[in-house]
Structure formats: C-alpha cells, structure tokens
Write a protein that holds these residues in place. Structure first.
Motif, short mmCIF file in Angstrom:
data_model
loop_
_atom_site.label_atom_id
_atom_site.label_comp_id
_atom_site.label_asym_id
_atom_site.label_seq_id
_atom_site.Cartn_x
_atom_site.Cartn_y
_atom_site.Cartn_z
N GLY A 192 6.04 13.57 4.61
CA GLY A 192 5.55 14.46 3.56
C GLY A 192 5.50 13.88 2.15
O GLY A 192 5.23 14.59 1.20
N ARG A 193 5.76 12.58 2.02
CA ARG A 193 5.66 11.98 0.68
C ARG A 193 5.05 10.59 0.80
O ARG A 193 5.03 9.99 1.87
N LEU A 194 4.55 10.07 -0.31
CA LEU A 194 3.98 8.73 -0.33
C LEU A 194 5.07 7.70 -0.56
O LEU A 194 5.91 7.87 -1.45
N VAL A 195 5.05 6.64 0.25
CA VAL A 195 6.03 5.57 0.12
C VAL A 195 5.30 4.23 0.13
O VAL A 195 4.17 4.13 0.61
N ASP A 196 5.94 3.22 -0.42
CA ASP A 196 5.39 1.87 -0.35
C ASP A 196 5.49 1.37 1.08
O ASP A 196 6.47 1.64 1.78
N ALA A 197 4.46 0.65 1.51
CA ALA A 197 4.43 0.12 2.88
C ALA A 197 3.74 -1.25 2.87
O ALA A 197 3.05 -1.60 1.90
N ILE A 198 3.94 -1.98 3.94
CA ILE A 198 3.29 -3.28 4.12
C ILE A 198 2.04 -3.06 4.97
O ILE A 198 2.10 -2.42 6.01
N GLU A 199 0.93 -3.63 4.51
CA GLU A 199 -0.27 -3.65 5.33
C GLU A 199 -0.68 -5.11 5.51
O GLU A 199 -0.66 -5.88 4.54
N VAL A 255 0.85 -1.19 0.00
CA VAL A 255 0.00 0.00 0.00
C VAL A 255 0.89 1.24 0.00
O VAL A 255 2.08 1.16 0.26
N LYS A 256 0.30 2.38 -0.30
CA LYS A 256 1.00 3.66 -0.19
C LYS A 256 0.62 4.31 1.13
O LYS A 256 -0.54 4.30 1.52
N ARG A 257 1.60 4.86 1.82
CA ARG A 257 1.39 5.57 3.08
C ARG A 257 2.18 6.87 3.05
O ARG A 257 3.27 6.93 2.47
#
Length: 119
Positions: free
Chosen positions: A97-104, A91-93
């Motif tokens: 101040g910026r969107l990064v890839d993340a694990i959900e 997911v994006k989180r």
C-alpha cells in the motif's frame, strides 16, 4: 584489522538490496552475469544472479518482474543469460500500500545510449 562481520557475513549481507546497491555505488553500472542459480530464500525459491564488475562479485535475487524483464531480453533459458550485461536502476514500486525504492534490472543491450556530441 580483520572484522568478524567481514569474514562471517550473513546471507542477507551477501545479497544485493536497495541499500546495499546504494552503499556500493552500483546504480547504472554495467555488471556482467557470471552465474545463475535457484536458491531457497525464506519461504520461496528465487533465481539469484551472480554479478561481477570485473573486480568483485555480488548476488542479486530476482523478483518476478526482474525475472520477466531478463527473460524478455535474453530468453527463458537462464543459462543463456551468463555473460550478458545488465544495469541496476532505482525505481519506485508499490509494496503493501505504499511506494518504496526497488531495484529494476535492464539489459545493457536495450539501454538507450546518449547521443554523440557533434563536433
């Protein structure tokens, strides 16, 4: 051939992050929670899941969001999480101040299944 890095892995190599999940091909793969423990990571305590796919084990530190998702699915008592199955989604989180890839994380029990094809 034995590689030193395979024998003496650093703690960060043993923990799952977006790049490692990608490398291992674990996105949307059912993983069973084998153990739950609290570990000191950097300057704070985190809940760390030991996940298994039946062949290998992986350690996933939980951020607050993922801990809340699992608590809503399985309850507040982390001992009750053992044996439950989850999937990891990219997911994006927002981060600094910026969107990064993340694990959900998501409970397999609450993941909608694809409709069955009509015969």
């Amino acid at each position: 051939m034995v590689k030193v890095g395979d024998i003496y892995k650093t703690a960060s190599q043993q923990l799952l992050n977006v790049a490692r999940v990608e490398e291992l091909g674990l996105w949307l793969t059912s993983l069973k929670i084998a153990n739950v423990q609290v570990q000191q990571l950097r300057d704070r305590q985190k809940i760390v899941l030991e996940l298994t796919n039946g062949k290998e084990s992986y350690n996933l530190p939980l951020n607050r969001t993922n801990a809340i998702i699992l608590a809503e699915s399985f309850g507040e008592d982390t001992d009750a999480w053992i044996g439950k199955e989850i999937i990891l989604q990219k997911v994006k989180r927002a981060f600094q101040g910026r969107l990064v890839d993340a694990i959900e994380v998501k409970s397999v029990e609450t993941t909608p299944k694809a409709p069955k094809a009509k015969k």
